[in-house]
Design an enzyme around this catalytic site. Structure first.
Site, PDB file in Angstrom:
ATOM      1  N   LYS A 178       0.873  -1.170   0.000  1.00 56.96           N
ATOM      2  CA  LYS A 178       0.000   0.000   0.000  1.00 56.96           C
ATOM      3  C   LYS A 178       0.915   1.227   0.000  1.00 56.96           C
ATOM      4  CE  LYS A 178      -1.678   2.936   2.608  1.00 56.96           C
ATOM      5  NZ  LYS A 178      -1.486   4.073   1.706  1.00 56.96           N
ATOM      6  N   GLU A 253      10.634   1.562  10.051  1.00 56.80           N
ATOM      7  CA  GLU A 253      11.625   2.599   9.738  1.00 56.80           C
ATOM      8  C   GLU A 253      10.881   3.919   9.866  1.00 56.80           C
ATOM      9  OE1 GLU A 253      13.224   1.353   5.906  1.00 56.80           O
ATOM     10  OE2 GLU A 253      14.612   0.018   6.942  1.00 56.80           O
ATOM     11  N   CYS A 287      14.186  11.305   5.616  1.00 59.96           N
ATOM     12  CA  CYS A 287      14.204  10.925   7.038  1.00 59.96           C
ATOM     13  C   CYS A 287      15.600  11.086   7.625  1.00 59.96           C
ATOM     14  CB  CYS A 287      13.743   9.479   7.178  1.00 59.96           C
ATOM     15  SG  CYS A 287      14.695   8.355   6.147  1.00 59.96           S
ATOM     16  N   GLU A 389      10.169  16.770  14.374  1.00 63.06           N
ATOM     17  CA  GLU A 389      10.562  16.611  12.976  1.00 63.06           C
ATOM     18  C   GLU A 389       9.659  17.503  12.104  1.00 63.06           C
ATOM     19  OE1 GLU A 389       9.419  12.941  10.979  1.00 63.06           O
ATOM     20  OE2 GLU A 389      11.394  12.815  10.042  1.00 63.06           O
TER      21      GLU A 389
HETATM   22  P1  NAD Z   1       2.854   8.385   7.302  1.00 62.11           P
HETATM   23  O1  NAD Z   1       3.129   7.610   8.540  1.00 62.11           O
HETATM   24  O2  NAD Z   1       1.832   9.438   7.353  1.00 62.11           O
HETATM   25  O3  NAD Z   1       2.415   7.415   6.113  1.00 62.11           O
HETATM   26  C1  NAD Z   1       3.212   6.341   5.690  1.00 62.11           C
HETATM   27  C2  NAD Z   1       2.307   5.261   5.102  1.00 62.11           C
HETATM   28  O4  NAD Z   1       1.468   4.764   6.136  1.00 62.11           O
HETATM   29  C3  NAD Z   1       1.387   5.773   4.003  1.00 62.11           C
HETATM   30  O5  NAD Z   1       1.261   4.789   3.014  1.00 62.11           O
HETATM   31  C4  NAD Z   1       0.076   5.963   4.737  1.00 62.11           C
HETATM   32  O6  NAD Z   1      -1.043   5.897   3.902  1.00 62.11           O
HETATM   33  C5  NAD Z   1       0.120   4.789   5.698  1.00 62.11           C
HETATM   34  N1  NAD Z   1      -0.725   4.916   6.879  1.00 62.11           N
HETATM   35  C6  NAD Z   1      -1.100   6.044   7.523  1.00 62.11           C
HETATM   36  N2  NAD Z   1      -1.898   5.743   8.567  1.00 62.11           N
HETATM   37  C7  NAD Z   1      -2.030   4.392   8.591  1.00 62.11           C
HETATM   38  C8  NAD Z   1      -2.727   3.475   9.429  1.00 62.11           C
HETATM   39  N3  NAD Z   1      -3.465   3.890  10.453  1.00 62.11           N
HETATM   40  N4  NAD Z   1      -2.630   2.158   9.159  1.00 62.11           N
HETATM   41  C9  NAD Z   1      -1.876   1.715   8.130  1.00 62.11           C
HETATM   42  N5  NAD Z   1      -1.213   2.540   7.293  1.00 62.11           N
HETATM   43  C10 NAD Z   1      -1.280   3.863   7.517  1.00 62.11           C
HETATM   44  O7  NAD Z   1       4.265   8.948   6.824  1.00 62.11           O
HETATM   45  P2  NAD Z   1       4.549   9.910   5.574  1.00 62.11           P
HETATM   46  O8  NAD Z   1       4.045  11.259   5.936  1.00 62.11           O
HETATM   47  O9  NAD Z   1       4.099   9.248   4.336  1.00 62.11           O
HETATM   48  O10 NAD Z   1       6.148   9.906   5.529  1.00 62.11           O
HETATM   49  C11 NAD Z   1       6.946  10.803   6.236  1.00 62.11           C
HETATM   50  C12 NAD Z   1       7.516  10.160   7.493  1.00 62.11           C
HETATM   51  O11 NAD Z   1       8.222   8.978   7.147  1.00 62.11           O
HETATM   52  C13 NAD Z   1       8.517  11.031   8.214  1.00 62.11           C
HETATM   53  O12 NAD Z   1       8.309  10.945   9.595  1.00 62.11           O
HETATM   54  C14 NAD Z   1       9.863  10.414   7.847  1.00 62.11           C
HETATM   55  O13 NAD Z   1      10.908  10.672   8.767  1.00 62.11           O
HETATM   56  C15 NAD Z   1       9.499   8.977   7.794  1.00 62.11           C
HETATM   57  N6  NAD Z   1      10.456   8.216   6.971  1.00 62.11           N
HETATM   58  C16 NAD Z   1      11.308   7.342   7.586  1.00 62.11           C
HETATM   59  C17 NAD Z   1      12.254   6.642   6.835  1.00 62.11           C
HETATM   60  C18 NAD Z   1      13.214   5.666   7.480  1.00 62.11           C
HETATM   61  O14 NAD Z   1      13.847   4.915   6.750  1.00 62.11           O
HETATM   62  N7  NAD Z   1      13.356   5.643   8.792  1.00 62.11           N
HETATM   63  C19 NAD Z   1      12.319   6.844   5.447  1.00 62.11           C
HETATM   64  C20 NAD Z   1      11.432   7.752   4.868  1.00 62.11           C
HETATM   65  C21 NAD Z   1      10.502   8.424   5.625  1.00 62.11           C
END
Ligand code: NAD
Length: 485
Positions: A178, A253, A287, A389
């Protein structure tokens, strides 16, 4: 492409209820395409297809054939490089100058690297004496974990999604992906690649949709055997909760609030160059980015003015202009979030060295979700933008005096993903690296990634390590076989 569909059991499909949502081009705020919204029917169908494929043609494929197929997927991504490039840049607003060198090549590399890792994996063997004077031989074997749910974010959509799909499939699992609702296109395009190279139906499935609907349904599904997630820490906590049902494994992650530490004995050119990248690359939506910069007092003023000078040279604009360094942020919602933090920084008394608002863009880009590269100084360590962040093109720069003091400042965070250290003193570099609580430490560099190394975060930045053979620990079950002889 005017609609983005699900890819389930080898077929591109709309939702059974016919629902779609809008995918917006962040460069001009215009509608790019309509995306199918997955609900129960689509999630159930995708998980059922993935489960069936475990014992079908995919599950019975020989290791060497699977490895060859991983290579074919990578080669087909390379052949369709321009399609992936355009789709990724339109969804995210990132310029070609980034996606051409990072996102798309890594999308292909993630299949090759884990195919190689799988090929080289060694099993353990132990010979033992038995109580009745005979001997027994133990050996370990790996088995795919099963149906893996892959939930990925929007900042590096293809790269981060294949970082999980590559090893999961190389290990023989099946996946239901997803992608983020804001960047659906390249995950769907990968379905075309899978079809083209003949990946058996059900091995790779995509359900498009929103996290709160589709993501929730997928993580709660009883036939999902493990979940691998990249995204925000708060979402990670919810997913970890979902995994407790059925005691399923999870790899997380998550977010970061990473420190850059610049010592007075650094090579200033190198430190400024790399810190410009670590603060502003991909419009700060990485990130691993360094939103907290600590500079030793004797070089503080010079570094602040050199970083400002360097950031001023960044050209903002449209993705297909090769001279552009920075695009917009990914969505109107995210632009609002970043600008909210810019306001908070101002209200909490930041000295604004650079930026702090919305840049003036020309033509259709005036409706894009651009924000200015922003540098602050003068805030205390408990200020909101020093603690939380932002995930935008910004940093706060604070001075420090001693090594001991900066280690304490760097570690005073709920996160522990990455850090950078700039010094020409080798002893100091090793000493400080060993005391920073982060999964990755870069010395005199940033974002240099060898995909065989362990990748992941400490504290609120995640659980588990992926990369090289570390990924195999998550994507396989280890079994011991004991033979009495
Ligand atoms: P997010 O958590 O909002 O969304 C990530 C994914 O989770 C999306 O596909 C979203 O639709 C899904 N999602 C959201 N709520 C959900 C739920 N209740 N159940 C299941 N899935 C759900 O994150 P984002 O805004 O897309 O990405 C940015 C964040 O990701 C930042 O905090 C960044 O630091 C982090 N990030 C971490 C890494 C790493 O390797 N550690 C890499 C890239 C981004």
């Amino acid at each position: 492409m005017n609609k983005v569909q699900h890819y389930i059991n080898g077929q591109f499909l709309d939702s059974s209820c016919g629902e779609f949502f809008d995918n917006i081009n962040p460069m001009n705020g215009q509608l790019l395409n309509k995306v199918a919204l997955g609900r129960e029917d689509e999630v159930n169908a995708a998980v059922a297809a993935a489960k069936a494929a475990l014992t079908g043609e995919w599950g019975q494929m020989k290791l060497n054939d699977r490895i060859a197929m991983m290579y074919e997927i990578a080669e087909e991504i390379d052949r369709r490089f321009d399609d992936f490039l355009e789709a990724e840049c339109l969804d995210t607003g990132k310029p070609y100058s980034i996606a051409r060198h990072i996102d798309i090549p890594r999308g292909a590399a993630n299949f090759k690297v884990f195919a190689d890792t799988m090929k080289a994996v060694a099993d353990e063997a132990y010979r033992m004496d038995t109580p009745d004077g005979k001997i027994a031989m133990n050996y370990s074997m790996r088995k795919p974990k099963g149906v893996i749910a892959v939930i990925s974010p929007w900042n590096l959509p293809l790269l981060l999604m294949t970082w999980k799909v590559g090893p999961a499939m190389a290990c023989g699992n099946t996946v239901v992906v997803k992608p983020s609702q804001v960047t659906p296109s390249t995950t769907s395009l990968l379905g075309e690649v899978m079809s083209k190279v003949g990946v058996p139906a059900g091995a790779y499935n995509v359900v498009q949709g929103k996290g709160s609907i589709t993501g929730n349904l997928l993580t709660a599904h009883k036939d999902v055997d493990a979940i691998t997630f990249t995204g925000e820490t708060k979402t990670g906590e919810m997913i970890m909760n979902a995994c407790s049902k059925g005691v399923r494994d999870v790899s997380l992650e998550l977010g970061g609030k990473n420190p850059a530490i610049v010592f007075a004995d650094c090579d200033m050119d190198k430190a400024v160059h790399e810190t410009t990248r670590s603060c502003f690359a991909n419009s700060g939506q990485v990130c691993l980015g360094t939103e907290r910069v600590y500079v030793q007092r004797p070089i503080f003023d010079e570094f602040v003015s050199r970083l400002k000078e360097s950031a001023l040279k960044l050209k903002l604009g449209i993705h297909n202009d090769d001279s552009v360094d920075m695009g917009p942020v990914v969505s109107k919602t995210h632009q609002d979030t970043v600008l909210k933090y810019y306001d908070i920084a101002k209200k909490e008394g930041a000295n604004i060295v650079l930026g702090g608002g919305v840049p003036k863009m020309e033509g259709e880009l005036a409706n894009g979700f651009f924000v200015e590269p922003t540098i602050w100084t003068g805030l205390p360590e408990d200020a909101t933008v020093v603690k939380e962040e932002v995930f935008g093109p910004c940093c706060h720069i604070a001075p420090f005096d001693s090594e001991e003091e900066v280690i304490k400042m760097a570690n005073d965070t709920d996160y522990g993903l990455a850090s950078t250290i700039f010094t020409e003193n080798l002893d100091k570099a090793h000493r400080v690296a060993s005391q920073i609580d982060s999964g990755i430490v870069w010395i005199n560099s940033w974002f240099l990634r060898d995909l065989r190394t362990p990748f992941g975060g400490m504290k609120g930045s995640g659980i588990g390590r992926e990369g090289g053979h570390h990924s195999l620990e998550f994507y396989t079950e280890l079994k011991n076989v004991c033979i009495k002889m």
